[in-house]
Structures are given as C-alpha cells and as structure tokens.
Write an enzyme that holds these catalytic residues in place. Structure first.
Site, PDB file in Angstrom:
ATOM      1  N   GLY A 144      49.850 -83.791 -30.625  1.00  0.00           N
ATOM      2  CA  GLY A 144      50.157 -83.284 -31.977  1.00  0.00           C
ATOM      3  C   GLY A 144      49.138 -83.113 -32.878  1.00  0.00           C
ATOM      4  CB  SER A 145      45.367 -83.138 -32.555  1.00  0.00           C
ATOM      5  OG  SER A 145      44.952 -81.976 -31.792  1.00  0.00           O
ATOM      6  CG  ASN A 146      46.273 -77.680 -32.785  1.00  0.00           C
ATOM      7  OD1 ASN A 146      45.526 -77.148 -33.338  1.00  0.00           O
ATOM      8  ND2 ASN A 146      45.934 -78.147 -31.402  1.00  0.00           N
ATOM      9  CG  ASN A 182      50.797 -70.465 -28.535  1.00  0.00           C
ATOM     10  OD1 ASN A 182      51.235 -71.793 -28.808  1.00  0.00           O
ATOM     11  ND2 ASN A 182      50.472 -70.084 -27.444  1.00  0.00           N
ATOM     12  CG  MET A 218      52.451 -77.787 -22.539  1.00  0.00           C
ATOM     13  SD  MET A 218      51.408 -76.520 -22.749  1.00  0.00           S
ATOM     14  CE  MET A 218      49.792 -77.482 -23.233  1.00  0.00           C
ATOM     15  NE  ARG A 219      60.626 -77.605 -22.446  1.00  0.00           N
ATOM     16  CZ  ARG A 219      61.236 -77.756 -21.270  1.00  0.00           C
ATOM     17  NH1 ARG A 219      61.613 -76.576 -20.599  1.00  0.00           N
ATOM     18  NH2 ARG A 219      61.482 -78.739 -20.525  1.00  0.00           N
ATOM     19  CG  LEU A 220      57.075 -69.183 -20.658  1.00  0.00           C
ATOM     20  CD1 LEU A 220      57.319 -68.244 -19.550  1.00  0.00           C
ATOM     21  CD2 LEU A 220      55.962 -68.602 -21.380  1.00  0.00           C
ATOM     22  CG  HIS A 222      45.918 -70.171 -24.922  1.00  0.00           C
ATOM     23  ND1 HIS A 222      46.654 -70.678 -24.096  1.00  0.00           N
ATOM     24  CD2 HIS A 222      44.772 -69.615 -24.211  1.00  0.00           C
ATOM     25  CE1 HIS A 222      46.032 -70.626 -22.900  1.00  0.00           C
ATOM     26  NE2 HIS A 222      44.855 -70.203 -23.045  1.00  0.00           N
TER      27      HIS A 222
HETATM   28  C1  GAR Z   1      45.971 -77.498 -27.751  1.00  0.00           C
HETATM   29  O1  GAR Z   1      44.617 -77.458 -27.311  1.00  0.00           O
HETATM   30  C2  GAR Z   1      46.895 -76.300 -27.481  1.00  0.00           C
HETATM   31  O2  GAR Z   1      45.783 -75.153 -27.575  1.00  0.00           O
HETATM   32  C3  GAR Z   1      47.414 -76.126 -26.303  1.00  0.00           C
HETATM   33  O3  GAR Z   1      47.738 -77.564 -26.179  1.00  0.00           O
HETATM   34  C4  GAR Z   1      47.024 -78.454 -26.752  1.00  0.00           C
HETATM   35  C5  GAR Z   1      47.719 -79.336 -27.792  1.00  0.00           C
HETATM   36  O4  GAR Z   1      47.140 -80.408 -28.427  1.00  0.00           O
HETATM   37  N1  GAR Z   1      48.266 -75.202 -25.994  1.00  0.00           N
HETATM   38  C6  GAR Z   1      48.267 -74.492 -24.803  1.00  0.00           C
HETATM   39  O5  GAR Z   1      47.651 -74.523 -23.760  1.00  0.00           O
HETATM   40  C7  GAR Z   1      49.348 -73.396 -24.780  1.00  0.00           C
HETATM   41  N2  GAR Z   1      49.112 -72.597 -23.677  1.00  0.00           N
HETATM   42  P1  GAR Z   1      47.602 -81.124 -29.767  1.00  0.00           P
HETATM   43  O6  GAR Z   1      49.073 -81.583 -29.072  1.00  0.00           O
HETATM   44  O7  GAR Z   1      46.880 -82.266 -29.835  1.00  0.00           O
HETATM   45  O8  GAR Z   1      47.663 -79.954 -30.759  1.00  0.00           O
END
Ligand code: GAR
Length: 193
Positions: A12-14, A107, A90-92, A109
């Site tokens: 959940g850092s984003n 999203n 992490m789901r479509l 990536h």
């Molecule tokens: C992030 O790096 C995001 O870009 C990636 O998961 C991580 C989640 O980090 N997403 C994917 O790879 C999607 N295909 P977070 O939970 O700390 O935000």
C-alpha cells in the site's frame, strides 16, 4: 470533489502516497474507500492509520470473478465512487467493473510498458538486463497491463545496481508519477461521468 477508490493487494505504499498528495497538494479529490483482496495486505493497516474505510473482498468466497466484482460494484455504488485507482492490485478486471467505470480506472505498473507486463515487472526488467526501465500509468482494460498509456517515466539501471536498488528507485518514481498523473487527470475532469 472527485470520489476515488483505491484497490490494493500489497503493502500500500502507492495508496499512502496518493492519500498524502491529495491532502498536501489540496487536490480536488478524496479517497473514500480501499478495496483489498487479501486479508494480510499491508494496505489495510495503512487505511486504518489514514482513517480511510476499507473492504476486504476475498474472491474465494464468490462463485467467480464477476460475482466478486458485483460485490465490489455494490460497495462503490454505495460510496458514490467516481473513479478507481489500482495500486498493486494483482488481479485482472472483467466487464462487470470495466463497463460501468469505462475510462475511469487507472493502473500503475513498475516497468515501461509494453515491456515487462505482469506481476514481476521490476525483477523481469532487472533479470533481462535492460539499462533503462521505468514506470507507466495507464487506463485499465481487460488485458494484463495493456490499456492506453497516460504517462511514463524512465529509471536508469546502473551496471553495479542490485535488485533492491532498482526497486527503491522505481517505488520513489511511482509515488511521484502516480500523484502527478492523478493531479493532471483531475484537472482535466476525467473522472466525471
Ligand atoms: C507497485 O510497484 C505497483 O506498481 C505494482 O505492485 C506494487 C505495489 O506496491 N503493480 C504491479 O506490478 C501491477 N502489474 P505498493 O502496494 O507498495 O503500492
């Protein structure tokens, strides 16, 4: 004011970066709910700290993806959500959510799409040996990281970098690029139906 939901499966850092930027930059938006699909997702603790309500949707308790998404859609309708930000979800998604939220699901990536889609974008780029990778923000469609690109930022990989060095740099760029892109989309009125 635009009402947003964030979907996360991981740390959940984003999610935190988006919530903090909305507050610090006084963006005309509010995150009204976090949707998580894993009960051990670190994002849940972050939501509690931020005082943002969350809903755990355990897909195993539903007949199929569409049924799980109907439960999510019902919650989003109750919350009057305008737009969805995927942040490590992490789901479509299926048409159950894609149709009602057409053009209003974004999203992030951790690679320069269309290179290195999927769940290990940072590692896959590192293992391939590319000297430039980066971050992509894009609209979500039914494919895996295939929607129309909105913004990208490169990240250089030095010859002596370890994977953790690249991960740290990517995450810092993600937090900055996702918030800047959200600000731009709000400015354009993108989430308004
Ligand atoms: C992030 O790096 C995001 O870009 C990636 O998961 C991580 C989640 O980090 N997403 C994917 O790879 C999607 N295909 P977070 O939970 O700390 O935000």
């Amino acid at each position: 004011i635009t009402r947003l939901a964030v979907f996360a499966s991981g740390q959940g850092s984003n999610f935190v970066a988006l919530a903090q930027a909305i507050q610090a930059q006084q963006l005309p938006a509010t995150i009204v709910r976090l949707i998580v699909d894993k009960k051990n997702a670190g994002a849940i603790e972050k939501a509690k700290q931020l005082g943002i309500p969350y809903t755990l949707v355990d897909y195993r308790h539903f007949a199929d993806r569409q049924a799980a998404e109907l439960a999510i859609l019902d919650q989003l309708n109750q919350d009057q959500v305008d737009g969805i930000l995927l942040a490590g979800y992490m789901r479509l998604l299926t048409e159950t959510l894609l149709t009602p939220y057409a053009g209003r699901i974004i999203n992030i990536h951790p690679a320069l799409l269309p290179s290195f889609p999927g769940t290990h974008g940072i590692q896959d780029a590192f293992d391939y040996g590319v000297r430039v990778t980066g971050v992509t923000v894009h609209y979500v469609d039914a494919g895996m990281d295939t929607g129309k690109i909105i913004a990208q930022q490169p990240v250089v990989i030095a010859v002596d970098d370890q994977l953790i060095d690249v991960e740290a740099r990517i995450h810092a760029v993600e937090h900055q690029l996702y918030t800047a892109t959200l600000a731009m989309l709000l400015e354009r009125g993108e989430f308004i139906k």
